[in-house]
Design an enzyme around this catalytic site. Structure first.
Site, PDB file in Angstrom:
ATOM      1  CE  LYS A 114      -4.469  -1.729   2.136  1.00 57.74           C
ATOM      2  NZ  LYS A 114      -5.675  -1.548   2.612  1.00 57.74           N
ATOM      3  CE  LYS A 198      -5.589  -7.724  -2.283  1.00 62.17           C
ATOM      4  NZ  LYS A 198      -6.007  -7.775  -0.632  1.00 62.17           N
ATOM      5  CE  LYS A 201     -13.540  -2.048  -0.057  1.00 66.03           C
ATOM      6  NZ  LYS A 201     -13.346  -2.180   1.238  1.00 66.03           N
TER       7      LYS A 201
HETATM    8  P1  AMP Z   1     -11.386  -4.702   2.858  1.00 73.79           P
HETATM    9  O1  AMP Z   1     -11.846  -4.591   1.267  1.00 73.79           O
HETATM   10  O2  AMP Z   1      -9.868  -4.412   2.693  1.00 73.79           O
HETATM   11  O3  AMP Z   1     -11.751  -4.382   3.961  1.00 73.79           O
HETATM   12  O4  AMP Z   1     -11.623  -5.836   2.805  1.00 73.79           O
HETATM   13  C1  AMP Z   1     -12.463  -6.521   3.350  1.00 73.79           C
HETATM   14  C2  AMP Z   1     -12.598  -8.044   3.175  1.00 73.79           C
HETATM   15  O5  AMP Z   1     -12.595  -9.127   2.043  1.00 73.79           O
HETATM   16  C3  AMP Z   1     -11.148  -8.912   3.929  1.00 73.79           C
HETATM   17  O6  AMP Z   1     -11.553  -9.899   4.979  1.00 73.79           O
HETATM   18  C4  AMP Z   1     -10.119  -9.469   2.775  1.00 73.79           C
HETATM   19  O7  AMP Z   1      -9.156  -9.883   3.027  1.00 73.79           O
HETATM   20  C5  AMP Z   1     -11.290 -10.303   1.988  1.00 73.79           C
HETATM   21  N1  AMP Z   1     -11.026  -8.812   0.600  1.00 73.79           N
HETATM   22  C6  AMP Z   1     -10.376  -7.731  -0.446  1.00 73.79           C
HETATM   23  N2  AMP Z   1     -10.187  -8.574  -1.797  1.00 73.79           N
HETATM   24  C7  AMP Z   1     -10.438  -9.598  -1.508  1.00 73.79           C
HETATM   25  C8  AMP Z   1     -10.445 -10.580  -3.060  1.00 73.79           C
HETATM   26  N3  AMP Z   1      -9.674 -10.131  -4.198  1.00 73.79           N
HETATM   27  N4  AMP Z   1     -10.564 -11.765  -2.442  1.00 73.79           N
HETATM   28  C9  AMP Z   1     -10.844 -12.565  -1.707  1.00 73.79           C
HETATM   29  N5  AMP Z   1     -11.244 -11.454  -0.636  1.00 73.79           N
HETATM   30  C10 AMP Z   1     -10.743 -10.133  -0.497  1.00 73.79           C
END
Ligand code: AMP
Ligand code: TRP
Length: 333
Positions: A114, A198, A201
């Site tokens: 990041k 990956k 967002k």
């Molecule tokens: P975040 O949006 O970073 O707060 O992530 C929220 C949840 O979604 C966390 O448990 C991440 O590990 C999961 N997550 C985010 N992106 C992915 C992805 N591309 N594949 C699987 N899990 C994801």
């Protein structure tokens, strides 16, 4: 034994299929199991580790709560709240940061990703982000933490922090070591444009992800444009490692229909990509469109969403403020 579940999602917009399949779908299943106590947190303090536009942040906090509810988390059964409403998270993070070692944080790969090339310019919050995450979990004595694959390292750190706190303050077993709950298969959903990246967002291309607010037309269009390769649909699992985009699309399909990859490969063996993509769009629309519609409906009722977050915060605060009092007592305050 009943499980105490805690997990968080950042309100940074564009919640996508990766968030759903990697985390939120699992939250819903845990919410539905009879004896579990579940807490799902909109981690707004984590969101501001990178710059957020205040109006957008406010909107995204509500949207994340709406996504939880629209996906099937019952706010009567589980606690849904936003982190900044419960002061113990910030206080706990500070105290735990005095226990955590710089060497441990230096190993965190998410920070490296990041922060990018110019680490000197990253915020201190982005660096100490996993300590706040540890506070989130430890304040509630969570036994299980459902997350996507990318959070595994942060959970290992959380256990190290808990252990050091317990040792330093001579309080064996006081902070409880949480277990990660990571899907065995399909725990990492990749970009629709690049099977080695990956789904995220922050990807500038909206075509790289299926957002949970996408409608039927958007889903159809994105799957139509999703990258594949010139080879025919595969028939054996061992040749997929060289075909990340195909593996990802088949993985998404398998996860949505709850079957293993081999079964999906068997299903589409010898078929055209267009036929597979049609089926994939169909199941995506079936699963995602109702969520998308429900999110939009809930967003029209800000009062309801704010009420859920307020009520959830009051319940969370009861638990967390008791634990932080005990932590302060141990520290000598
Ligand atoms: P975040 O949006 O970073 O707060 O992530 C929220 C949840 O979604 C966390 O448990 C991440 O590990 C999961 N997550 C985010 N992106 C992915 C992805 N591309 N594949 C699987 N899990 C994801
Ligand atoms: N760091 C997690 C992510 O980016 C979000 C998060 C914050 C979290 N606090 C948590 C997840 C506590 C599980 C438990 O995805």
């Amino acid at each position: 034994m009943s499980k105490k579940i805690f997990s968080g999602v950042q309100p940074t917009g564009n919640l996508h299929l990766g968030n759903y399949l990697g985390a939120i779908k699992n939250f819903v299943e845990l919410n539905n199991q009879k004896d579990n106590e579940c807490i799902f947190c909109v981690v707004d303090l984590h969101a501001i580790t990178t710059k957020q536009e205040p109006k957008e942040l406010k909107k995204n906090i509500r949207e994340t709560a709406a996504t939880f509810i629209a996906s099937g988390i019952d706010p009567k059964k589980s606690i849904i709240f936003n982190q900044s409403m419960v002061p113990a998270h910030s206080e706990g993070a500070w105290i735990l940061s005095c226990v955590s070692r710089i060497g441990w944080l230096n190993r965190m790969t998410q920070f490296k990703e990041k922060a990018g090339k110019d680490k000197e310019k990253a915020s201190i919050g982005l660096y100490s982000y996993p300590v706040l995450m540890a506070a989130d979990i430890l304040l509630y004595d969570a036994t299980h933490v459902p997350v996507g694959d990318d959070q595994k390292q942060h959970l290992e750190l959380c256990r190290d922090i808990a252990q050091k706190f317990n040792n330093d303050f001579n309080a064996p077993g006081f902070l409880r070591f949480p277990e990660p709950l990571i899907q065995k298969e399909f725990s990492r959903i990749m970009s629709l444009k690049d099977g080695l990246k990956k789904m995220s967002k922050s990807d500038p291309s909206d075509l790289s992800r299926i957002n949970l607010t996408d409608d039927k037309e958007q889903i159809l269009n994105k799957i139509k444009k999703a990258k594949t390769d010139p080879l025919p649909m595969p028939s054996e699992s061992n040749n997929l490692s060289q075909r990340p985009e195909v593996e990802n699309l088949l993985g998404i399909y398998s996860s949505l229909v709850n079957q293993n990859l081999e079964k999906s490969m068997y299903e589409f063996d010898g078929k055209n990509f267009s036929e597979f993509k049609e089926k994939l769009s169909e199941i995506l629309i079936e699963k995602i469109e109702p969520i998308s519609k429900e999110i939009k409906k809930l967003l029209n009722d800000e009062k309801y969403l704010d009420g859920i977050l307020l009520e959830g915060s009051q319940k969370a605060d009861k638990i967390a403020s008791k634990k932080i009092r005990e932590i302060k007592e141990l520290v000598g305050f």
